[in-house]
Design an enzyme around this catalytic site. Sequence first.
Site, PDB file in Angstrom:
ATOM      1  N   TYR A 182      26.250  -5.460   9.465  1.00  0.00           N
ATOM      2  CA  TYR A 182      26.955  -5.610  10.736  1.00  0.00           C
ATOM      3  C   TYR A 182      26.034  -6.239  11.796  1.00  0.00           C
ATOM      4  O   TYR A 182      26.072  -5.886  12.970  1.00  0.00           O
ATOM      5  CB  TYR A 182      27.504  -4.268  11.232  1.00  0.00           C
ATOM      6  CG  TYR A 182      28.767  -3.856  10.514  1.00  0.00           C
ATOM      7  CD1 TYR A 182      30.011  -4.023  11.078  1.00  0.00           C
ATOM      8  CD2 TYR A 182      28.703  -3.321   9.232  1.00  0.00           C
ATOM      9  CE1 TYR A 182      31.170  -3.670  10.404  1.00  0.00           C
ATOM     10  CE2 TYR A 182      29.845  -2.963   8.535  1.00  0.00           C
ATOM     11  CZ  TYR A 182      31.081  -3.141   9.127  1.00  0.00           C
ATOM     12  OH  TYR A 182      32.212  -2.789   8.457  1.00  0.00           O
ATOM     13  N   ASN A 212      33.533  -9.990   5.688  1.00  0.00           N
ATOM     14  CA  ASN A 212      33.744 -10.865   6.843  1.00  0.00           C
ATOM     15  C   ASN A 212      32.569 -10.845   7.814  1.00  0.00           C
ATOM     16  O   ASN A 212      32.296 -11.840   8.501  1.00  0.00           O
ATOM     17  CB  ASN A 212      35.033 -10.483   7.577  1.00  0.00           C
ATOM     18  CG  ASN A 212      35.101  -9.019   7.929  1.00  0.00           C
ATOM     19  OD1 ASN A 212      35.058  -8.160   7.042  1.00  0.00           O
ATOM     20  ND2 ASN A 212      35.216  -8.709   9.213  1.00  0.00           N
ATOM     21  N   HIS A 306      44.109  -4.050   9.108  1.00  0.00           N
ATOM     22  CA  HIS A 306      43.933  -5.226   8.248  1.00  0.00           C
ATOM     23  C   HIS A 306      45.140  -5.531   7.372  1.00  0.00           C
ATOM     24  O   HIS A 306      44.993  -5.942   6.216  1.00  0.00           O
ATOM     25  CB  HIS A 306      42.671  -5.074   7.390  1.00  0.00           C
ATOM     26  CG  HIS A 306      41.407  -5.005   8.191  1.00  0.00           C
ATOM     27  ND1 HIS A 306      41.004  -6.014   9.029  1.00  0.00           N
ATOM     28  CD2 HIS A 306      40.468  -4.020   8.289  1.00  0.00           C
ATOM     29  CE1 HIS A 306      39.862  -5.678   9.612  1.00  0.00           C
ATOM     30  NE2 HIS A 306      39.524  -4.468   9.173  1.00  0.00           N
ATOM     31  N   HIS A 335      36.353  -3.169   3.662  1.00  0.00           N
ATOM     32  CA  HIS A 335      37.070  -3.785   4.783  1.00  0.00           C
ATOM     33  C   HIS A 335      37.858  -2.785   5.629  1.00  0.00           C
ATOM     34  O   HIS A 335      37.688  -2.745   6.849  1.00  0.00           O
ATOM     35  CB  HIS A 335      37.989  -4.889   4.255  1.00  0.00           C
ATOM     36  CG  HIS A 335      38.420  -5.879   5.283  1.00  0.00           C
ATOM     37  ND1 HIS A 335      37.575  -6.362   6.256  1.00  0.00           N
ATOM     38  CD2 HIS A 335      39.621  -6.506   5.486  1.00  0.00           C
ATOM     39  CE1 HIS A 335      38.217  -7.249   7.006  1.00  0.00           C
ATOM     40  NE2 HIS A 335      39.459  -7.341   6.560  1.00  0.00           N
ATOM     41  N   VAL A 336      38.738  -2.004   5.025  1.00  0.00           N
ATOM     42  CA  VAL A 336      39.469  -0.969   5.755  1.00  0.00           C
ATOM     43  C   VAL A 336      38.577   0.270   5.833  1.00  0.00           C
ATOM     44  O   VAL A 336      38.144   0.793   4.800  1.00  0.00           O
ATOM     45  CB  VAL A 336      40.802  -0.626   5.059  1.00  0.00           C
ATOM     46  CG1 VAL A 336      41.493   0.529   5.777  1.00  0.00           C
ATOM     47  CG2 VAL A 336      41.703  -1.851   5.027  1.00  0.00           C
TER      48      VAL A 336
END
Length: 430
Positions: A182, A212, A306, A335-336
């Site tokens: 991050y 991402n 998402h 992701h989630v």
Amino acid sequence: MAPNPIILVLAFAVAIVSAAGYRRPPARGSLSRLLLGELNDIDSTTPQQVHLSLSGADHMRVSWITSDSTPAVVHYGTTPEANISSSSSNGTTQNYKYLMYRSGQIHNVVIGPLQANTVYYYRCGPATSSSPLFKFKTPPSVLPIEFAVAGDLGQTEWTRSTLQGIGKTDYDVLLLAGDLSYADMNQKYWDSFGQLVQALSSERPWMVTQGNHEVEAIPVFHGEKFTAYNARWVMPFAESGSISNLYYSFEAGGVHVVMLGSYTDFKPDSEQYRWVQADLGKVDRRRTPWVICVVHAPWYNSNEAHQGEYESSGMKEAMEELLFAAHVDLVFAGHVHAYERFVRVFKDEANKCGPMHITIGDGGNREGLAKRFKEPQPKISAFREASFGNGQLSVVNATHALWTWRRNDGDNRDTVPSDQVWLTTLASCS
């Protein structure tokens, strides 16, 4: 011409908002600045951010960073003597620039051949240096084997509790489903992340895929995607016949693992699709009776977070039939920022020959948990909970494996049990 600070701030804000898509709970305490302070006290040629990854059969890649130039060499052996001289390997060194940031010297050395299920001791750098002594254990060549599984780690107080939980398990290989540091364009946070995970990543291979938050491209100012990720976390893509560090495969024990790239082209005419098709087509289930895939953006998701993203729905449309035809046993995703396990599924319906999809994007990121699930709970969703945690896959033999998810945020550990389920391989499903 120097980048305009206002434009950089706006680009950063756009990146964070686009990664959000839902109202997040308050952020947890960050460890980044504390870790960066510790890095400032490390000698310029002392190895830092040490991590391991598998590199083809019987080999291990050792990666580390130094502030100043030093030879890319690893001395290793099976005894913890002060000066290891039984074996040594040389490697390569690179660095990268990102706007005004220049990385340290990133060293990559492949060592081996190594014996399976064996403890090795190693030093990074010249034999005459005062480099600390590290040790690692190679995975077994046959079943049983233990995988630790995590996603969306970040570097917060919850990350630390996740790492502590993983450290208590006797795992052989860690699978990380994207969103590592991050850093989000602040490259120093890649350094602090590397130091945060070093205690574990220097002892067992960490096999990662991108999320991402690894993209880090800025229009006009830095157009190249995945600059830091590709430089710092080199995976065995070449060894598996891939042309990209963003997707690759490897084998450990009796398990074939395919790491997919959610944020690079995956359409049927893409290089990734052709590679996945060829890679799965070569799997010998007599030798590797289990097949696992890891992505970042989940193909199945009943959380409000998402929803409707192309990286999820588009990749599912393009590749789900490939995985189904190959009898893939499990698909892990991140992701989630919550945990969810689905029954075996194919094309949105329960199917005994479909993979079990598991979302484990709850490693400890600074953005908090995705606490809102869609109601009613879909029939194909077997268990879901918005808590930080980590998973363990115990592949016991050629037919049976045990999946366990353990929460490590203490807010509700006494009211909702952790999740556990036995699986049988799909190698001969029809």
